[in-house]
Scaffold this active site. Structure first.
Site, PDB file in Angstrom:
ATOM      1  CG  HIS A  64      -1.855  -1.217   1.377  1.00 21.58           C
ATOM      2  ND1 HIS A  64      -3.178  -1.122   0.796  1.00 21.58           N
ATOM      3  CD2 HIS A  64      -1.446  -2.191   1.972  1.00 21.58           C
ATOM      4  CE1 HIS A  64      -3.768  -2.193   1.450  1.00 21.58           C
ATOM      5  NE2 HIS A  64      -2.900  -3.073   1.778  1.00 21.58           N
ATOM      6  CG  HIS A 180     -10.319  -3.938   2.348  1.00 20.13           C
ATOM      7  ND1 HIS A 180     -11.097  -3.914   4.000  1.00 20.13           N
ATOM      8  CD2 HIS A 180      -9.334  -3.177   3.079  1.00 20.13           C
ATOM      9  CE1 HIS A 180      -9.914  -3.535   4.730  1.00 20.13           C
ATOM     10  NE2 HIS A 180      -8.610  -2.764   4.235  1.00 20.13           N
ATOM     11  CD  GLU A 210      -3.923  -7.521   8.342  1.00 18.01           C
ATOM     12  OE1 GLU A 210      -3.307  -7.159   8.834  1.00 18.01           O
ATOM     13  OE2 GLU A 210      -4.834  -7.590   7.486  1.00 18.01           O
ATOM     14  CG  ASP A 309       0.554  -5.152   4.450  1.00 14.02           C
ATOM     15  OD1 ASP A 309      -0.570  -4.338   3.868  1.00 14.02           O
ATOM     16  OD2 ASP A 309      -0.360  -5.847   5.138  1.00 14.02           O
TER      17      ASP A 309
END
Length: 405
Positions: A64, A180, A210, A309
């Site tokens: 991201h 998402h 997660e 990430d």
């Protein structure tokens, strides 16, 4: 034409010696150097004194960019604590990460040997920077929103961002679709986004199981997510459960990120549908989510990749660091085999999952390569030493050219 003569070449199965590589934008041939020089007598020759290793450029399948301004702003240790801090600091972080910040973040990845990456874009604010990146980019336009009443508006926004990314015209940039997570996207919105992905043949990704909080919310509508959804959205129930979410992706092989809390039945479903798992060791540790069971993934014949990430849940976008952390996180797994699997997870396996023609030093592949200076003669143990010692790059190549930055 260029012929590069290293001491050894990293392959998916180990170390290859006494071979060189002839390349332009793509790799033309891999053979003994005498053979290549006889075949291409006018080629430029690259050879260094001392031991060197040629390996594929690294591929970061999950990053991201939009919160890259974070260093010490967000709170770590627990997923919900982190999430509340993201919501509280979102505007400040987004405003602080303009084009210069995004370019710096992309340059950080390049300096760490990342020659391709998958960018998860929530708002499209990173599109221009990603489009101008020297690396290959799979640009995942993300859908998010758990309220049915907002589905039409959110879907329209998603289509606009997807169209904007599809307007980028440069080799090595590919539009894609992200969902998402099970707790944050209404099934009606998921179905519409996946229909677009299937119709247009786009790579897809999603976050899945997660955190312990997600597991409890999806299973029982309880836990730390209960007050979160009640306070913010007046929502009392999860919009998906873990199994129902996977059913939506049955005909859409997807890169499922994290998967830390998955149970054997879900791993079986992931495998049966042909999904791929992305492991983010540092992010999982910082957010208190635990460690994925890599041996269980392999027992279910699931391909897994390693990703960083974003800087909202990491301190560096560095796959060598990420792989080293994984070596110690998965302490029950034999060391050298794990090092080899980790290297494949950011090269050949990541390229296949993202549908990129790179990730391997092989004829016909893009010449995305790292040329490293070693302090030892390459051996069967070199894959482990690559992760422990962090050798300097002599050159980085993308499509046969050393990029600036």
């Amino acid at each position: 034409m260029t012929i590069l003569i290293p001491s050894a070449i990293l392959t998916p199965t180990g170390i290859m010696t006494e071979h060189a590589v002839a390349f332009e934008e793509t790799i033309v041939a891999v053979a003994p150097s005498d053979t290549l020089q006889a075949r291409f007598p006018d080629a430029d020759i690259l050879e260094a004194e001392g031991p060197t290793l040629l390996m594929p450029g690294l591929i970061n399948p999950h990053v991201h960019l939009e919160f890259s301004a974070n260093k010490t702003t967000l709170k770590y240790g627990n997923f919900l604590t982190w999430l509340y801090s993201v919501i509280e600091e979102r505007e400040a972080l987004v405003n602080a990460c303009g084009r210069e910040c995004l370019d710096r973040t992309i340059a950080m990845m390049l300096s760490n040997g990342i020659t391709a990456f998958g960018a998860i874009s929530s708002h499209g604010l990173d599109l221009e920077a990603a489009a101008a990146a020297p690396q290959k980019v799979v640009f995942f336009n993300e859908v998010i929103g758990s309220q049915a009443a907002m589905a039409d508006a959110l879907y329209g926004d998603f289509l606009q961002r997807l169209d904007a990314s599809k307007s980028v015209e440069r080799p090595g940039f590919f539009s894609a679709v992200a969902v998402h997570s099970p707790y944050s996207v209404h099934p009606a919105l998921i179905k519409r986004a996946l229909r677009v992905a299937r119709d247009e043949g786009l790579v897809t990704t999603a976050h899945y199981l997660e955190s312990p909080a997600e597991r409890e919310w999806l299973d029982r509508n309880e836990g730390e997510f209960k007050p979160f959804f009640h306070e913010l959205l007046q929502q009392e129930y999860a919009v998906n459960d873990a199994a129902g979410f996977l059913e939506l992706f049955t005909d859409t092989p997807t890169l499922m990120t994290h998967v830390v809390q998955a149970q054997p039945t879900e791993l079986e479903a992931l495998s049966r549908a042909g999904h791929t798992v992305i492991h983010c060791p540092v992010s999982n540790r910082l957010l208190g989510n635990g460690a994925i069971d890599l041996d269980a993934l392999e027992a279910h014949e699931l391909t897994w990749l390693t990703g960083t990430d974003g800087l909202s849940s990491n301190y560096a976008l560095d796959l060598f660091e990420e792989m080293k952390i994984a070596l110690f996180m998965h302490s029950e797994t034999p060391l050298l085999p794990l090092a080899r699997r980790l290297l494949n997870s950011v090269t050949v396996d990541a390229a296949k999952a993202l549908r990129l023609n790179c990730g391997e030093i092989a004829e016909g592949k893009a010449a995305d390569m790292l040329w490293l200076e070693l302090d030892h003669t390459p051996s069967d143990d070199t894959p482990l030493h690559l992760l422990l010692q962090r050798y300097p790059f002599r050159r980085i190549f993308i499509d046969g050219i050393s990029p600036k930055g």
